[in-house]
Scaffold this motif. Structure first.
Motif: not given
Length: 390
Positions: A39-55
């Motif tokens: 779950v991402s907020d709109e304030s930042y762009k997160y460089a997620y690791p490979d295990e994250v399948l859906f942002n």
């Protein structure tokens, strides 16, 4: 087979994100594969690791519908873990989450991080609906479990108590650590975590001011950076207020701010270096505190205000509780430990005994057992759990 964890996730810096990552690692060590829906907020762009399948974008209602479709189409995912905290999901009191779970065709387990004893009507409705259609509900304390059943009307037979996990900290010598960090010969009190109003740090600083005349070498370590979301909207306003308070009380030699996001290794070193861990939350309804759990895991002598989580885990003389969030009472409890080495040792030993069972590996075993139980066909039939809308 992969379990999917829904919640915030690193590199986002918040307690739920840290918990999600720690739980995933503990389950992997227990031979469970875990993927992530972040779950991402709109304030930042997160460089997620490979295990994250859906942002999943927190405030985009349609994203919750898309997320449900994604989960339903993921053949390798039979079960979802939902980390629940009102503030991390969009809508009123995070009610966009219901748009997702009401569309799921798969069982989900709710892990509750905040169980309010006096919720608003809508807060109660959100958690009630979320729990009522879950395959299992996890509370981290017995009190939370009782509230889930009695107030939020979650089915009692679906509620499980699993404690907040802690790292398997390597025990270290306090005096050696004090020498390493430049605090040799000083009494160290510490508080750690993301900094912001509501943490009671001004109470802690005021409590220290009452002790310095007797222990002029005493040092209070305020460990951690300002919460990123607070920093975005207010900058360092709260930290600057604390720094001004330190100056006004003449404590510049007795309070040290370590303004950084700490690794588990660093947390372990600071905790083992501390003579006393101070948890000065002013909110008596605080249901869970990962930082206090960490201090228990390290077997620290703990002084705390009597908020809900501390009152339960420090029962049985595992710690000292101030019945009111007042600096003078906290000072008195800290003083009693500084003056009595035997008391300090008893508190450390009792906390250590409990903390041994809270290591993430042991907690992961409990979650794995729960997931196996939930995925048993007989369990789903026995509890009349069908999925596909409510």
């Amino acid at each position: 087979m992969s379990i999917l964890n829904l919640g915030t996730y690193p590199p986002k810096q918040c307690g739920i994100a840290t918990f999600s990552a720690d739980l995933r690692r503990s389950l992997i060590k227990n031979n469970c594969d875990v993927k992530v829906m972040a779950v991402s907020d709109e304030s930042y762009k997160y460089a997620y690791p490979d295990e994250v399948l859906f942002n999943l974008q927190q405030h985009n209602k349609q994203d919750y519908v898309k997320a449900a479709k994604f989960i339903n189409s993921a053949a390798a995912v039979p079960l979802v873990i939902v980390q629940h905290e009102y503030g991390i999901y969009g809508g009123e009191d995070g009610d966009y989450l219901l748009e997702l779970v009401r569309r799921l065709h798969k069982p989900y387990v709710v892990v509750t991080h905040t169980v309010l004893p006096q919720p608003s009507k809508h807060q109660k409705q959100v958690l009630n609906q979320l729990c009522h259609h879950a395959a299992a509900v996890v509370g981290m304390t017995r009190k939370s479990a009782g509230l889930l059943a009695d107030l939020y009307e979650a089915p009692a037979e679906l509620i499980h108590v699993i404690p907040h996990g802690v790292p398997d900290f390597k025990k270290q010598n306090s005096n050696c650590l004090k020498k390493k960090y430049g605090f040799e010969g000083r009494e160290i009190i510490s508080t750690f975590g993301l900094i912001g109003p509501g943490k009671g740090l001004e109470l802690g600083i005021e409590a220290i001011s009452g002790l310095v005349p007797e222990w002029p070498s005493l040092c209070y370590l305020v460990l951690g950076q300002t919460h990123p979301m607070l920093k975005q909207y207010e900058g360092e306003k709260y930290r600057h207020m604390l720094e001004q308070l330190v100056h006004d009380l003449g404590l510049t030699n007795n309070v040290r701010f370590v303004n950084k996001y700490l690794s588990d290794e660093e947390i372990g070193e600071y905790l083992y270096m501390s003579d006393i861990y101070l948890s000065p939350y002013p909110n008596k309804d605080q249901a869970v505190s990962g930082t206090t759990a960490f201090a228990v895991g390290c077997g620290r002598a703990i002084v705390s205000t009597a908020y809900a989580y501390a009152s339960e885990v420090l029962a049985g003389k595992r710690g000292l509780l101030a019945q009111q969030p007042e600096a003078q009472e906290l000072s008195g409890l800290i003083r009693s430990i500084l003056m009595d080495q035997a008391l300090k040792s008893r508190l450390q030993n009792r906390a250590q005994d409990l903390g041994k069972s809270w290591t993430w590996f042991n907690v992961g075993q409990q979650y794995k057992g729960l997931f196996k139980q939930v995925l048993n066909k007989n369990y789903l039939e026995e509890h009349n759990l069908g999925y596909g809308g409510f």
